[in-house]
Enzyme design. Structure first.
Site, short mmCIF file in Angstrom:
data_model
loop_
_atom_site.label_atom_id
_atom_site.label_comp_id
_atom_site.label_asym_id
_atom_site.label_seq_id
_atom_site.Cartn_x
_atom_site.Cartn_y
_atom_site.Cartn_z
CG HIS A 132 -1.97 -1.01 1.25
ND1 HIS A 132 -2.86 -1.20 0.21
CD2 HIS A 132 -2.28 -1.94 2.19
CE1 HIS A 132 -3.68 -2.20 0.53
NE2 HIS A 132 -3.34 -2.68 1.71
CG ASP A 167 -3.10 -8.32 1.12
OD1 ASP A 167 -2.19 -8.57 1.92
OD2 ASP A 167 -4.10 -7.63 1.41
#
Ligand SMILES: [Zn+2]
Ligand SMILES: [Zn+2]
Length: 397
Positions: A132, A167
């Site tokens: 991220h 993920d």
């Protein structure tokens, strides 16, 4: 348990791995390395690449210099007011934050360099996968973007990189950092941004300029389980690899898509995660000369799920069968901790029972069916866009 094959992949783990620590109340806890690494060791693995910090110059391949200054300032003064995505909330500051975060990045970077040198075909960095982090801000427990950095290293050798992100959260940082590079295809399968952080990862995010068609997103409805997730991957990954023809594969194996994960709402199993890892291994061999860097990622059920998810990746990278049961000594060693954190009992098998032992719900079966339909639509869209952005085929071809 029998030792693994002699040409074992690199296992990236060392003393610095557990220093990436947002504190005892944070879900991304270094406690996961205890049961996680000890299960890999029970399978015959030995950590053989200890992460050390990447240099500033290396981090600046993917991050703004001013952002490094912010992280270093927090490193010395974690109580400073929040900025650049760091502070109270998901990604809190902690003393030594720069060194710890740079070491995660360094672990993935050195593993990629070992692969590029031909020292190893495969490497696994369970502490990596911080997907991220953005060029100028931290986000979602991620400070420096180690998968994006490893990809950038391969791009310096002008190799085409296929990045596969399993993920449960959209791999937004890696996608953003390599958005306009047609030499990087990113594929993220995740719970839809309508329901989950970071709120992005929709099929119309296709990449910028000449890279249009190299950014691929498979958003899934809450409740999607292994019967939607795995067929979706089996449908799209081989076809995308054939179209893109990667020379290196980088993957992110966040374990938070699992049915037991407390932060998200998919119902994937360790069985399906293992099958996905083996599919990725086969793609690496078919198209990329075997060059494959696997990273960890999210995963917040750290006793029942994360160790077995990592073991599935490790077994796939070793081309080893999945043992019938987890080692009793391993279960005994971690049973009390698992109990204390409400993640009991320690599982007796690496593979889960169907649907992780949960009842099938009508809404989940509908989500599974939608997952496969979405995968088909996304594949059509991407292949069409990818072909168009590369111009018409040669006459007669
Ligand atoms: Zn392999
Ligand atoms: Zn995640």
């Amino acid at each position: 348990m029998a030792p693994l094959a002699p040409s074992a992949p690199l296992l990236v783990f060392g003393p610095r791995s557990t220093t990436y620590d947002f504190g005892p109340a944070h879900p991304l806890t270094p406690r996961r390395f205890g049961p996680g690494i000890s299960l890999l060791e029970a399978l015959g693995a030995e950590p053989n690449l200890a992460p050390e910090p990447a240099s500033d110059a290396e981090l600046e391949w993917v991050h703004e210099p001013a952002y490094l200054d912010v992280v270093k300032a927090f490193s010395g003064d974690p109580f400073a007011p929040g900025r650049a995505g760091i502070g109270p909330g998901d990604t809190p500051a902690f003393a030594g934050m720069h060194e710890a975060s740079a070491a995660v990045a360094g672990g993935s970077l050195r593993a990629m360099e070992a692969i590029l040198r031909g020292d190893a075909l495969h490497a696994f960095h369970p502490g990596g996968g911080l997907h991220h982090a953005m060029p100028a801000r931290g986000s979602g427990f991620c400070v420096y973007d180690d998968p994006a950095l490893a990809i950038a290293r391969a791009r310096r050798d002008e190799l085409r990189v296929l990045y596969l992100d399993l993920d449960v959260h959209h791999g937004d940082g890696v996608q953003a950092i390599h958005w306009s590079d047609p030499g990087v295809m990113t594929v993220s399968i995740h719970e839809t941004g309508m329901a989950l952080f970071p709120g992005t990862g929709f099929p119309d995010e296709l990449g910028g300029g000449e890279a249009r068609g190299t950014k691929v997103n498979l958003p899934l409805d809450p409740g999607t389980g292994e019967r939607g997730w795995l067929p979706a991957l089996e449908l799209v990954l081989p076809a995308l690899a054939e179209a893109f023809q990667p020379e290196v594969v980088v993957s992110q194996h966040g374990a938070d898509a699992h049915a037991f994960d407390p932060l998200a709402h998919l119902r994937v199993t360790t069985t399906a995660m293992g099958a996905a890892a083996r599919l990725i291994d086969s793609i690496a061999h078919r198209w990329a000369g075997g060059r494959w860097l696997a990273t960890g990622g999210g995963g917040y059920d750290v006793y029942r799920v994360v160790p077995r998810a990592w073991a599935q990746v490790w077994l796939a990278a070793n081309h080893a069968p999945v043992p019938g049961s987890t080692p009793p000594a391993w279960r005994e060693r971690w049973a009390a901790d698992a109990e204390r954190f409400g993640q009991s009992p320690m599982p007796e098998s690496f593979d889960d029972p169907p649907n992780a032992g949960l009842p099938y719900r009508v809404a989940d079966e509908a989500a599974d069916a939608r997952a496969v339909r979405i995968a088909g639509e996304v594949l059509d869209l991407v292949l069409r866009t990818f072909t168009e952005s590369r111009g018409s085929p040669e006459p007669g071809a």
